[in-house]
Scaffold this active site. Structure first.
Site, PDB file in Angstrom:
ATOM      1  N   GLU A  33       1.925   0.697   6.261  1.00 20.52           N
ATOM      2  CA  GLU A  33       2.270   1.807   7.134  1.00 20.52           C
ATOM      3  C   GLU A  33       1.114   2.805   7.016  1.00 20.52           C
ATOM      4  O   GLU A  33       0.746   3.189   5.899  1.00 20.52           O
ATOM      5  CB  GLU A  33       3.576   2.440   6.641  1.00 20.52           C
ATOM      6  N   ARG A 259       6.779  -5.448  -7.421  1.00 21.18           N
ATOM      7  CA  ARG A 259       5.651  -4.573  -7.126  1.00 21.18           C
ATOM      8  C   ARG A 259       4.910  -4.241  -8.405  1.00 21.18           C
ATOM      9  O   ARG A 259       5.459  -4.303  -9.485  1.00 21.18           O
ATOM     10  CB  ARG A 259       6.090  -3.339  -6.355  1.00 21.18           C
ATOM     11  N   LYS A 269       3.425   6.319  -2.439  1.00 23.65           N
ATOM     12  CA  LYS A 269       2.607   7.158  -1.564  1.00 23.65           C
ATOM     13  C   LYS A 269       3.137   8.581  -1.507  1.00 23.65           C
ATOM     14  O   LYS A 269       2.381   9.526  -1.343  1.00 23.65           O
ATOM     15  CB  LYS A 269       2.567   6.560  -0.163  1.00 23.65           C
TER      16      LYS A 269
HETATM   17  P1  ATP Z   1       5.213   3.358  -0.916  1.00 23.23           P
HETATM   18  O1  ATP Z   1       6.585   2.925  -1.318  1.00 23.23           O
HETATM   19  O2  ATP Z   1       4.287   3.663  -2.027  1.00 23.23           O
HETATM   20  O3  ATP Z   1       5.182   4.402   0.155  1.00 23.23           O
HETATM   21  P2  ATP Z   1       5.118   1.182   0.846  1.00 23.23           P
HETATM   22  O4  ATP Z   1       5.636  -0.068   0.285  1.00 23.23           O
HETATM   23  O5  ATP Z   1       6.002   1.930   1.769  1.00 23.23           O
HETATM   24  O6  ATP Z   1       4.542   2.073  -0.307  1.00 23.23           O
HETATM   25  P3  ATP Z   1       3.495   0.039   2.815  1.00 23.23           P
HETATM   26  O7  ATP Z   1       2.332   0.624   3.511  1.00 23.23           O
HETATM   27  O8  ATP Z   1       4.738  -0.182   3.579  1.00 23.23           O
HETATM   28  O9  ATP Z   1       3.754   0.956   1.581  1.00 23.23           O
HETATM   29  O10 ATP Z   1       3.079  -1.277   2.050  1.00 23.23           O
HETATM   30  C1  ATP Z   1       2.414  -2.347   2.642  1.00 23.23           C
HETATM   31  C2  ATP Z   1       2.638  -3.585   1.838  1.00 23.23           C
HETATM   32  O11 ATP Z   1       2.197  -3.389   0.496  1.00 23.23           O
HETATM   33  C3  ATP Z   1       4.104  -3.930   1.768  1.00 23.23           C
HETATM   34  O12 ATP Z   1       4.232  -5.320   2.015  1.00 23.23           O
HETATM   35  C4  ATP Z   1       4.509  -3.577   0.378  1.00 23.23           C
HETATM   36  O13 ATP Z   1       5.520  -4.407  -0.082  1.00 23.23           O
HETATM   37  C5  ATP Z   1       3.215  -3.772  -0.404  1.00 23.23           C
HETATM   38  N1  ATP Z   1       3.193  -2.899  -1.571  1.00 23.23           N
HETATM   39  C6  ATP Z   1       3.354  -1.555  -1.588  1.00 23.23           C
HETATM   40  N2  ATP Z   1       3.328  -1.084  -2.843  1.00 23.23           N
HETATM   41  C7  ATP Z   1       3.140  -2.152  -3.654  1.00 23.23           C
HETATM   42  C8  ATP Z   1       3.024  -2.326  -5.067  1.00 23.23           C
HETATM   43  N3  ATP Z   1       3.100  -1.302  -5.912  1.00 23.23           N
HETATM   44  N4  ATP Z   1       2.840  -3.582  -5.542  1.00 23.23           N
HETATM   45  C9  ATP Z   1       2.745  -4.618  -4.698  1.00 23.23           C
HETATM   46  N5  ATP Z   1       2.849  -4.527  -3.368  1.00 23.23           N
HETATM   47  C10 ATP Z   1       3.045  -3.319  -2.839  1.00 23.23           C
HETATM   48 MG    MG Z   2       6.865   0.481   3.302  1.00 19.65          MG
END
Ligand code: ATP
Ligand code: MG
Length: 543
Positions: A33, A259, A269
């Site tokens: 995102e 994760r 984030k």
């Molecule tokens: P946050 O929860 O930190 O805002 P998010 O998961 O919403 O992060 P996205 O931009 O939606 O962030 O993530 C893109 C991809 O990266 C998704 O498939 C998510 O599962 C993966 N991802 C995000 N954070 C992690 C992590 N700490 N470890 C592994 N994969 C991750």
């Molecule tokens: Mg997300």
């Protein structure tokens, strides 16, 4: 090619391939995102998604999940693309956006309405929350749940035409208000947001929700493995429900993995935003940040991140990885690739009284074990700097550095003897007077002397001054409490010193160096004359 890695996802792909289930190869996607910069956790996901497609033959989409225009921006889009490329991956022509599918998503929503699988609901957010039930209690059905199809169609089309204000109506899936899985209790599929979108402008006053958008986007792209993190496990029934109830021909499996969490930092984030916005750090690419941009600026290489991702592997167990493992990978990577030079972080002048006066140019290899890195000239004149802590008037037992009347070898140069200590009025040592042993030159030493150790040094006249930034952990504790970030934050995580560098370091285009005995350092890409310490030479944080 088969991977040398062997996690549960790769094992599954091998089985599927053997069973002939993957005729077109593996198709994955990385779906960020664009509401922040990528962090090391995203790097794990990138390595997994792009990695399996590379290893097993296939392709990977970079898909921006841009369904929430309030928080998203082009700055983040550009930063994400730069970071994925820098990590070493190429999406080729497969750059997509959830917003590319807004029209198809809308048509599928019409289908759901026509089949009695979705309805327009006028409950407020609060009312929806109050009627959703709990883990132990079923939810209550919305009074709008049995609205006739024709009325739903009419209202939804008018939502799309922009006739209603934000929050007036939503489109909800009609699934099961008594489901033990709360995600299936008539989840919202669309909401009204009169907010311009960075790509579609003001074409859409309604925006689809993530759970609805994501599965259909996967299906439209023919994704063979929709890999996501464990918190989406409870959403999988909804992922499947949507794809089972719209007329899309592909139904990817959702596969969850744990994760990445890393000690002494935060990864969400939301909190990274807070650090940037409240100016606890100096931007998303601050070298203390766990962001890809921050790590790059700090001097970490893509190779070190790849090695780290391979070592931590892919599992379903949530865990927090030790920072020392990450730093180990960084050191391993730089060990034989970074040239080694000399810098003095806390300079103490040493005047060599028997020096003939003109500078001698000594030659020293850039790396003692890697001749391919070449050599540099090392000027040696009558005045040099050594590290203040390499001299002690009252040395502890076993001290292997310089002491009054003691000998020490200057790396790649001569043995010197300390003859006099000079102080200012306050008693602080300002200078040492020494003599050097001309026949002790490194490589042709005939002096027969045995100094207790070797120290680094820089010529005072030709040394170059530089600002060197030393970093400590961003948080004081391994697992910062998100409810209490301010208290756990390490407010002393940046220290800047004015150091003296041997001139060859600033004369080359090389970015990364080992400063002997001090750690690995990288020229700052933003500020000329600044060096960032990437990592120290040893794990100084271990008890
Ligand atoms: P946050 O929860 O930190 O805002 P998010 O998961 O919403 O992060 P996205 O931009 O939606 O962030 O993530 C893109 C991809 O990266 C998704 O498939 C998510 O599962 C993966 N991802 C995000 N954070 C992690 C992590 N700490 N470890 C592994 N994969 C991750
Ligand atoms: Mg997300």
């Amino acid at each position: 090619m088969t991977s040398e890695l062997n996690d549960f996802i790769r094992q599954r792909i091998i089985r599927e391939r053997e069973a002939g289930l993957l005729p077109q190869g593996v198709v994955t996607r990385f779906p960020p995102e664009p509401n922040g910069y990528l962090h090391i956790g995203h790097a794990k996901s990138i390595h997994l998604n792009f990695g399996v497609a590379e290893e097993f033959g296939g392709s990977t989409y970079l898909r921006f999940d841009d369904t929430n225009p309030v928080k998203e921006s082009d700055e983040f889009v550009q930063a994400i693309m730069r970071d994925v490329r820098w990590l070493g991956f190429d999406w080729g022509a497969r750059l997509t956006h959830a917003s590319d599918y807004f029209e198809q998503l809308y048509q599928f929503a019409i289908e759901l309405i026509e089949h009695g699988k979705a309805y327009v609901c006028a409950l407020s957010n609060d009312e929806m929350r109050d009627t959703r039930g709990t883990l132990t209690e079923p939810g209550r059905e919305s009074p709008y749940r049995n609205r006739p199809v024709a009325e739903n169609l009419d209202l939804f089309r008018r939502m799309r035409a922009g006739e209603f204000p934000d929050g007036a109506l939503v489109l909800r899936a009609r699934i099961d208000m008594a489901s033990p899985n709360i995600n299936l209790r008539d989840p919202v599929l669309y909401r009204i947001r009169h907010v311009p979108h960075q790509r579609t402008g003001s074409a859409w006053p309604i925006y689809p929700m993530y759970d609805y958008t994501h599965c259909i986007s996967d299906a439209l792209e023919g994704i063979t493995h929709s890999i996501c993190t464990l918190e989406f496990e409870d959403h999988r029934p909804l992922y499947d429900w949507v794809l089972d109830n719209v007329s899309v021909s592909c139904h990817p499996p959702q596969i969850e993995f744990s994760r990445l969490g890393l000690e002494y930092t935060v990864m969400s984030k939301r909190f990274l935003h807070q650090l940037v916005e409240e100016r606890w750090v100096d931007g998303w690419d601050d070298p203390r940040m766990p962001t890809v941009a921050g790590l790059r600026r700090r001097g970490v290489t893509p190779g070190a991140i790849r090695d780290f991702c391979h070592r931590i592997g892919v599992t379903k167990q949530d865990n927090t990885i030790e920072m020392s493992l990450f730093e180990f990978c960084v050191r391993q990577d730089l060990e034989s690739s970074a040239p080694r030079g000399m810098a003095v972080l806390d300079p103490l002048r040493v005047t060599i009284r028997n020096h003939p006066g003109h500078h001698e140019s000594l030659s020293a290899p850039w790396h003692p074990q890697v001749p391919a890195l070449g050599a540099r000239d090392l000027p040696f004149g009558p005045s040099i700097f050594i590290e203040r802590e390499d001299f002690s008037e009252d040395p502890p037992p076993g001290y292997k550095r310089l002491r009054p009347d003691g000998l020490i070898r200057l790396r790649y140069a001569y043995i010197i003897r300390c003859e006099e200590v000079v102080r200012d009025a306050a008693g602080t040592i300002t200078e040492l007077i020494a003599s050097y042993v001309p026949e002790s030159r490194s490589g042709s030493d005939t002096s027969g002397l045995k100094p207790p150790g070797v120290i680094h040094w820089v010529d005072a006249a030709q040394g170059v001054s530089a600002r060197v930034r030393l970093y400590d952990r961003l948080f004081r504790v391994p697992e910062p409490r998100v409810a209490n970030l301010a208290e756990d934050f390490n407010h002393d995580s940046l220290q800047e010193v004015t150091a003296v560098l041997e001139p060859a370091i600033t004369a080359t285009d090389e970015m990364r160096f080992q400063f002997e005995r001090l750690g690995y350092f990288c020229k700052d890409a933003e500020i000329a004359g600044v060096f960032n310490r990437t990592v120290s030479l040893r794990d100084s944080f271990k008890p």
